[in-house]
Design an enzyme around this catalytic site. Sequence first.
Site, short mmCIF file in Angstrom:
data_model
loop_
_atom_site.label_atom_id
_atom_site.label_comp_id
_atom_site.label_asym_id
_atom_site.label_seq_id
_atom_site.Cartn_x
_atom_site.Cartn_y
_atom_site.Cartn_z
N HIS A 44 0.40 4.05 -7.08
CA HIS A 44 0.84 2.73 -7.55
C HIS A 44 0.27 2.40 -8.92
O HIS A 44 0.77 1.51 -9.61
CB HIS A 44 0.40 1.67 -6.53
CG HIS A 44 1.34 0.52 -6.36
ND1 HIS A 44 2.70 0.61 -6.59
CD2 HIS A 44 1.13 -0.77 -5.97
CE1 HIS A 44 3.28 -0.56 -6.35
NE2 HIS A 44 2.35 -1.41 -5.98
N ASN A 90 0.92 -8.02 -7.92
CA ASN A 90 1.86 -9.07 -7.54
C ASN A 90 1.98 -10.22 -8.53
O ASN A 90 2.90 -11.04 -8.42
CB ASN A 90 1.47 -9.65 -6.16
CG ASN A 90 1.63 -8.61 -5.06
OD1 ASN A 90 2.00 -7.47 -5.30
ND2 ASN A 90 1.37 -9.03 -3.84
N ASP A 115 5.62 2.65 -11.19
CA ASP A 115 5.93 3.74 -10.28
C ASP A 115 7.28 3.49 -9.62
O ASP A 115 7.72 2.35 -9.51
CB ASP A 115 4.84 3.86 -9.21
CG ASP A 115 4.66 2.58 -8.42
OD1 ASP A 115 4.36 1.53 -9.03
OD2 ASP A 115 4.85 2.59 -7.19
N ASN A 136 6.86 -5.19 -6.27
CA ASN A 136 6.29 -6.53 -6.46
C ASN A 136 5.92 -6.84 -7.90
O ASN A 136 6.02 -7.99 -8.34
CB ASN A 136 5.08 -6.72 -5.55
CG ASN A 136 5.47 -6.83 -4.09
OD1 ASN A 136 6.57 -7.28 -3.77
ND2 ASN A 136 4.59 -6.41 -3.20
#
Length: 211
Positions: A44, A90, A115, A136
Amino acid sequence: MCKFLRCFFNKKKALIKVEDMHPMKKYLIVGLGNIGEKYTNTRHNIGFKILDQFALKEDLQFETQKLGDICTYKLKGRTFILLKPNTYMNLSGKAILYWLTKEKIPLENLLVITDDLNLPFGSIRLKTKGSDGGHNGLKDTQDKLNTTKYNRFRFGISDAFGKGRQVDYVLGEWTDEEKEKLPERIDKAIELIKSFALAGVNHTMNTFNGK
């Protein structure tokens, strides 16, 4: 005559200085990721990893400023502002909007690196618009910018996980095989970033997408 020449050259220098600061020559390159050592080598965090390698290659140092770590790189009249938001994934859009506004950078000069589960490992794809795809960081960016029309650079991490294991996979670390291949893929990603600013988004898409 001498006085005229001095005024002329002083004016020319001033014009050059203003031109160098023109917002069209400034680019905000944002790598998405999560802060904290436990996330450093996760899939991530590929956005962070690409910018870290960019900085290492060019002998740049990130400094912690408002909403993120920042460094600046200049190449052929372009200024690259590299940003790693420290807001966690986020809330990435908050940092992006702040730095776009602060630096007066036009939206078309924004590039967000993220990613992508829907691309094979190491694949790279540049797009000028699109949905958040369930990501997100992109979702918050879209919400804060109030548009889906911004440049995003997707780096493939593949979808090699079992049912119900997506979160563990995304927040998991690279396999040994992936680690061996990452340096070459990251170098290619850095080439794409430079091309984005120097050659333009359309040329860069034609050159790098799928490579």
